[in-house]
Motif scaffolding. Structure first.
Motif, PDB file in Angstrom:
ATOM      1  N   ALA A  26      41.434   5.852 -34.765  1.00  0.00           N
ATOM      2  CA  ALA A  26      40.708   6.697 -33.800  1.00  0.00           C
ATOM      3  C   ALA A  26      39.311   6.153 -33.547  1.00  0.00           C
ATOM      4  O   ALA A  26      38.736   6.376 -32.482  1.00  0.00           O
ATOM      5  CB  ALA A  26      40.618   8.128 -34.313  1.00  0.00           C
ATOM      6  N   ILE A  27      38.761   5.431 -34.508  1.00  0.00           N
ATOM      7  CA  ILE A  27      37.447   4.817 -34.337  1.00  0.00           C
ATOM      8  C   ILE A  27      37.590   3.351 -33.981  1.00  0.00           C
ATOM      9  O   ILE A  27      37.026   2.873 -32.997  1.00  0.00           O
ATOM     10  CB  ILE A  27      36.598   4.972 -35.620  1.00  0.00           C
ATOM     11  N   PHE A  28      38.374   2.611 -34.766  1.00  0.00           N
ATOM     12  CA  PHE A  28      38.415   1.159 -34.620  1.00  0.00           C
ATOM     13  C   PHE A  28      39.208   0.660 -33.425  1.00  0.00           C
ATOM     14  O   PHE A  28      39.138  -0.515 -33.080  1.00  0.00           O
ATOM     15  CB  PHE A  28      38.906   0.523 -35.923  1.00  0.00           C
ATOM     16  N   SER A  29      39.927   1.555 -32.751  1.00  0.00           N
ATOM     17  CA  SER A  29      40.627   1.142 -31.531  1.00  0.00           C
ATOM     18  C   SER A  29      39.753   1.346 -30.293  1.00  0.00           C
ATOM     19  O   SER A  29      40.186   1.076 -29.176  1.00  0.00           O
ATOM     20  CB  SER A  29      41.942   1.901 -31.377  1.00  0.00           C
ATOM     21  N   THR A  30      38.523   1.826 -30.494  1.00  0.00           N
ATOM     22  CA  THR A  30      37.609   2.025 -29.363  1.00  0.00           C
ATOM     23  C   THR A  30      36.659   0.829 -29.262  1.00  0.00           C
ATOM     24  O   THR A  30      36.483   0.077 -30.224  1.00  0.00           O
ATOM     25  CB  THR A  30      36.780   3.311 -29.525  1.00  0.00           C
ATOM     26  N   SER A  31      36.048   0.680 -28.122  1.00  0.00           N
ATOM     27  CA  SER A  31      35.140  -0.450 -27.914  1.00  0.00           C
ATOM     28  C   SER A  31      33.726  -0.164 -28.403  1.00  0.00           C
ATOM     29  O   SER A  31      32.937  -1.089 -28.581  1.00  0.00           O
ATOM     30  CB  SER A  31      35.104  -0.829 -26.430  1.00  0.00           C
ATOM     31  N   ASP A  32      33.410   1.108 -28.634  1.00  0.00           N
ATOM     32  CA  ASP A  32      32.059   1.481 -29.063  1.00  0.00           C
ATOM     33  C   ASP A  32      32.157   2.441 -30.249  1.00  0.00           C
ATOM     34  O   ASP A  32      32.203   3.657 -30.084  1.00  0.00           O
ATOM     35  CB  ASP A  32      31.316   2.130 -27.883  1.00  0.00           C
ATOM     36  N   TYR A  33      32.179   1.868 -31.449  1.00  0.00           N
ATOM     37  CA  TYR A  33      32.325   2.678 -32.670  1.00  0.00           C
ATOM     38  C   TYR A  33      31.226   3.721 -32.792  1.00  0.00           C
ATOM     39  O   TYR A  33      31.479   4.864 -33.156  1.00  0.00           O
ATOM     40  CB  TYR A  33      32.295   1.808 -33.926  1.00  0.00           C
TER      41      TYR A  33
END
Length: 66
Positions: A46-53
């Motif tokens: 949910a965090i690491f698959s986003t471009s802006d942690y």
């Protein structure tokens, strides 16, 4: 429903137990997970698959403050 059930069992036990949820927790549902009785959350993809942690973590904190 599972979280609520486990929280109820914890409360009935009278023990000081922290409930941690791992799997499926994301910005869009973290408040519901917390309200169901979870104390701790594991948020990998949910965090690491986003471009802006940093923004994602900020969004999580915002959701939990509501």
């Amino acid at each position: 429903d599972k979280i609520r059930e486990v929280r109820s069992l914890i409360e009935q036990s009278g023990r000081d137990i922290s409930l941690q949820v791992d799997g499926g927790v994301k910005v869009s549902n973290i408040k519901d997970v917390r309200d169901a009785g979870a104390d701790n959350f594991v948020m990998g993809s949910a965090i690491f698959s986003t471009s802006d942690y940093q923004k994602t973590i900020s969004d999580v904190r915002h959701e939990l403050s509501r």
